[in-house]
Scaffold this motif. Structure first.
Motif: not given
Length: 252
Positions: A27-28, A31, A34, A36, A99, A101-105
């Motif tokens: 799941s990371v 993302q 990228s 990370w 997470w 796929s757009d969590k960090l963004e």
């Protein structure tokens, strides 16, 4: 403090999570943002967690695995991971959660747009097999120290913060509620944790987990309030009773 601009360090303590950790790592990897690294600190698992992680780390050098010398608890593992992390943002992810796929963004965009350093998001609950339980836990626009004490509206695997602005922290060493204890420490430095009310995490409900045994968890609340936060006996009792009422009425 040597930190890398734009890098998000994903803090992942783990213990006997071979069944789930591969999906969590994926799941990371999925993302849309990228830049990370995943810092996985193993609290001396006795299942195949190490072997599972190595299958991923051998192919992706952004995944870094470490193991504690002795079984010490999630708080110690999380602190170790945070001390190693090189990113100017830290995000927290338990090794059985997922997470979107757009969590960090989306979360980084929210933080930069509003100029905030400490954030969390809404999330949904899933069962051990990853099936949705049709329950979404919303967050609130902003939470301060006293609000978090009352009823923590923060999902651990949704949190991200700006290391450059806030620095690094040591997680209070209690077996459970150490995530709440960490947020309380951080809220002594940053006034609010801001909530993004988008569902960006899936929280896995597992049978027979420590957190699923509400009676046992009460003692950790007491340790948190009295021994770590040094609240009065009366205030500690109030917060525990308030938490018990919420659980009994299934408000949260």
């Amino acid at each position: 403090m040597n930190i890398k601009k734009g890098l998000v360090s994903v803090i992942m303590p783990t213990y006997n999570c071979a069944k789930f950790i591969g999906e969590t790592i994926e799941s990371v990897q999925a993302q849309t943002y990228s830049n990370w690294e995943i810092i996985i600190v193993d609290d001396c698992s006795n299942d195949h967690t190490k072997e599972i992680v190595e299958q991923y780390s051998e192919k992706d050098d952004r995944i870094k695995y470490y193991c504690l010398e002795s079984n010490s608890g999630a708080a110690v593992a999380r602190t170790a991971a945070m001390s190693i992390a090189a990113g100017n943002y830290m995000a927290f992810l338990d090794s059985d959660d997922l997470w979107t796929s757009d969590k960090l963004e989306k979360q980084l965009e929210f933080m930069k747009k509003h100029g905030v350093a400490f954030t969390c998001t809404a999330y949904e609950q899933i069962d051990e097999d990853g099936k949705s339980l049709e329950k979404v836990i919303k967050t609130i626009p902003k939470t301060d120290y006293n609000r978090l004490l009352l009823d923590c509206p923060v999902g651990n695997s949704t949190v991200m913060y700006n290391v450059e602005k806030m620095g690094k922290f040591e997680v209070p060493n209690i077996r459970k509620r150490n995530d709440d204890a960490l947020w309380l420490q951080m809220l002594k430095k940053e006034k609010y944790i801001y909530g993004l009310n988008s569902v960006l995490m899936k929280y896995r409900i597992r049978k027979n987990s420590i957190s699923s045994n509400k009676i046992k968890v009460i003692k950790y609340h007491w340790i948190l309030y009295r021994n770590i936060e040094h609240l009065s006996i009366a205030r500690s009792v109030f917060h525990i009773l308030y938490w018990c009422v919420i659980k009994v009425l299934k408000i949260k």
